[in-house]
Design a protein around this motif. Sequence first.
Motif, PDB file in Angstrom:
ATOM      1  N   ASP A 297       7.237  17.384 -19.948  1.00  0.00           N
ATOM      2  CA  ASP A 297       7.138  16.331 -18.930  1.00  0.00           C
ATOM      3  C   ASP A 297       5.824  16.485 -18.172  1.00  0.00           C
ATOM      4  OD1 ASP A 297       9.672  15.459 -19.578  1.00  0.00           O
ATOM      5  OD2 ASP A 297      10.651  16.363 -17.840  1.00  0.00           O
ATOM      6  N   LYS A 298       5.261  15.356 -17.755  1.00  0.00           N
ATOM      7  CA  LYS A 298       4.061  15.371 -16.922  1.00  0.00           C
ATOM      8  C   LYS A 298       4.297  14.443 -15.730  1.00  0.00           C
ATOM      9  CE  LYS A 298       0.904  17.380 -18.200  1.00  0.00           C
ATOM     10  NZ  LYS A 298       0.578  18.834 -18.117  1.00  0.00           N
ATOM     11  N   ALA A 299       4.036  14.946 -14.543  1.00  0.00           N
ATOM     12  CA  ALA A 299       4.237  14.159 -13.326  1.00  0.00           C
ATOM     13  C   ALA A 299       2.887  13.722 -12.767  1.00  0.00           C
ATOM     14  CB  ALA A 299       4.990  14.977 -12.278  1.00  0.00           C
ATOM     15  N   VAL A 300       2.798  12.461 -12.337  1.00  0.00           N
ATOM     16  CA  VAL A 300       1.573  11.958 -11.723  1.00  0.00           C
ATOM     17  C   VAL A 300       1.894  11.406 -10.339  1.00  0.00           C
ATOM     18  CG1 VAL A 300       0.597  11.409 -13.985  1.00  0.00           C
ATOM     19  CG2 VAL A 300       1.762   9.628 -12.703  1.00  0.00           C
ATOM     20  N   SER A 301       0.865  11.146  -9.576  1.00  0.00           N
ATOM     21  CA  SER A 301       1.036  10.759  -8.180  1.00  0.00           C
ATOM     22  C   SER A 301       1.166   9.243  -8.005  1.00  0.00           C
ATOM     23  CB  SER A 301      -0.168  11.258  -7.372  1.00  0.00           C
ATOM     24  OG  SER A 301      -1.353  10.614  -7.848  1.00  0.00           O
ATOM     25  N   HIS A 302       1.351   8.828  -6.775  1.00  0.00           N
ATOM     26  CA  HIS A 302       1.305   7.412  -6.416  1.00  0.00           C
ATOM     27  C   HIS A 302       0.503   7.278  -5.130  1.00  0.00           C
ATOM     28  CE1 HIS A 302       4.900   8.883  -4.198  1.00  0.00           C
ATOM     29  NE2 HIS A 302       4.446   8.087  -3.240  1.00  0.00           N
ATOM     30  N   THR A 303       0.052   6.063  -4.846  1.00  0.00           N
ATOM     31  CA  THR A 303      -0.789   5.788  -3.682  1.00  0.00           C
ATOM     32  C   THR A 303      -0.237   4.586  -2.927  1.00  0.00           C
ATOM     33  OG1 THR A 303      -2.747   6.591  -4.863  1.00  0.00           O
ATOM     34  CG2 THR A 303      -3.134   5.220  -2.927  1.00  0.00           C
ATOM     35  N   VAL A 304      -0.347   4.604  -1.626  1.00  0.00           N
ATOM     36  CA  VAL A 304       0.026   3.468  -0.793  1.00  0.00           C
ATOM     37  C   VAL A 304      -1.236   2.679  -0.453  1.00  0.00           C
ATOM     38  CG1 VAL A 304       0.979   2.719   1.420  1.00  0.00           C
ATOM     39  CG2 VAL A 304       2.058   4.617   0.171  1.00  0.00           C
ATOM     40  N   LEU A 305      -1.237   1.392  -0.800  1.00  0.00           N
ATOM     41  CA  LEU A 305      -2.371   0.518  -0.491  1.00  0.00           C
ATOM     42  C   LEU A 305      -1.988  -0.465   0.611  1.00  0.00           C
ATOM     43  CD1 LEU A 305      -3.893  -0.482  -3.970  1.00  0.00           C
ATOM     44  CD2 LEU A 305      -4.549   1.402  -2.458  1.00  0.00           C
ATOM     45  N   ARG A 306      -2.930  -0.634   1.524  1.00  0.00           N
ATOM     46  CA  ARG A 306      -2.807  -1.642   2.579  1.00  0.00           C
ATOM     47  C   ARG A 306      -4.059  -2.519   2.529  1.00  0.00           C
ATOM     48  NH1 ARG A 306       1.756  -2.049   6.146  1.00  0.00           N
ATOM     49  NH2 ARG A 306       2.858  -0.063   6.093  1.00  0.00           N
ATOM     50  N   ARG A 307      -3.940  -3.738   3.004  1.00  0.00           N
ATOM     51  CA  ARG A 307      -5.082  -4.644   3.000  1.00  0.00           C
ATOM     52  C   ARG A 307      -6.282  -4.038   3.715  1.00  0.00           C
ATOM     53  NH1 ARG A 307      -4.880 -10.818   5.465  1.00  0.00           N
ATOM     54  NH2 ARG A 307      -6.851 -11.575   4.544  1.00  0.00           N
ATOM     55  N   GLU A 308      -6.023  -3.361   4.833  1.00  0.00           N
ATOM     56  CA  GLU A 308      -7.112  -2.811   5.632  1.00  0.00           C
ATOM     57  C   GLU A 308      -7.753  -1.563   5.018  1.00  0.00           C
ATOM     58  OE1 GLU A 308      -3.106  -1.683   7.579  1.00  0.00           O
ATOM     59  OE2 GLU A 308      -4.018  -3.422   6.588  1.00  0.00           O
ATOM     60  N   THR A 309      -7.111  -0.998   3.977  1.00  0.00           N
ATOM     61  CA  THR A 309      -7.689   0.208   3.365  1.00  0.00           C
ATOM     62  C   THR A 309      -8.160  -0.034   1.927  1.00  0.00           C
ATOM     63  OG1 THR A 309      -5.517   0.975   2.558  1.00  0.00           O
ATOM     64  CG2 THR A 309      -6.213   1.705   4.764  1.00  0.00           C
ATOM     65  N   LEU A 310      -8.189  -1.299   1.508  1.00  0.00           N
ATOM     66  CA  LEU A 310      -8.549  -1.600   0.120  1.00  0.00           C
ATOM     67  C   LEU A 310      -9.943  -1.127  -0.264  1.00  0.00           C
ATOM     68  CD1 LEU A 310      -7.164  -5.155  -0.749  1.00  0.00           C
ATOM     69  CD2 LEU A 310      -6.521  -2.956  -1.733  1.00  0.00           C
ATOM     70  N   PHE A 311     -10.852  -1.100   0.717  1.00  0.00           N
ATOM     71  CA  PHE A 311     -12.238  -0.842   0.368  1.00  0.00           C
ATOM     72  C   PHE A 311     -12.693   0.589   0.637  1.00  0.00           C
ATOM     73  CE2 PHE A 311     -11.837  -5.411   0.979  1.00  0.00           C
ATOM     74  CZ  PHE A 311     -12.325  -5.864  -0.242  1.00  0.00           C
TER      75      PHE A 311
END
Length: 324
Positions: A297-311
């Motif tokens: 098994d291999k585990a990878v991460s996730h990210t939280v995106l917000r409009r104000e942090t897109l760039f």
Amino acid sequence: MKTGKKVVILLEAVLAVLVLAAVVLMLQGKNGQDMVKVSVIIQNSDDTQWAAFKYGLKMAAEDQGIEVYIANTGETLTVEEEKSLIEWEISNGADAVIVRPVPEEGAEEMLKKFEKRIPVMLVGSTASKDRSLSALPVTESDNYAMGTALAEELLKDYNNSVEGKTIGIVSETGELESVMNREKGFRDRLLNTGIQILWSVTNRSGEPKENLPADQPEVNFVAALDNNSLTAAGEEAAANNLHGAIVYGIGHSTEAVYYLDTGNVKCLVVPDEFNIGYQSLTEISESLRRFFHKVQDKAVSHTVLRRETLFTKENQEIIFTMSQ
């Protein structure tokens, strides 16, 4: 022991080692010249949601010196169709397969039979509904954690004051382990907050849309648990069909980011699809090169995106992989 007998025993031992080495090479499907081939089977393979995943496969293939072939598939697959595709790929020289399991009974048993012949790596979800009972390796983000993160972001926006608010949940299927654990994580985090989950509906890709959020009782929020559901909810929000409901969701495509950027989606949780592709192929490569290496098994991460942090630089790198 006489010298002659010692020589004979030594020669037999050397021959045994040579035979074993030859068998190992044959079982690995390599002759020193042919490139290892790995076939990838995912539903609706041309869909843009797989862009980051495919880019990860491409980069890993270059690093590992492996040929990768992505099977051409339609919007839906049955267990029998997926079985036929794997058989076809093996008959055409596939040394291993990477598979997105279909949400049907019998998928786990079918894939386990193939694992006896060649290495198999699942991506995105286990084939078994109960992850703890899965007998096949999988590369995926922590789906329960993503569901929890989605609920956490909603609560954060309202300072945990959601007493009396209502929410609806939409997903493509409730039969996949990934979606089941996302919904469980989401529901568990919202326990005892006072928010009421009014409905939970599914709409499988490629089938008539009968359970659209716009057709359900009005709610304050809509939570979409997969990319297709998220983009569909974003489209409905843009058309003012959700009666003002605010959309939160899990997605990994440029379309999902578009609806975030236009304000039709409030928050996006993004599984690292690039690394799902990269890590799954890298792990398969390891098993093909080392005979006694069992695919893990291999585990990878996730990210939280917000409009104000897109760039931000980090988030722009994530979005870049979605556009490849």
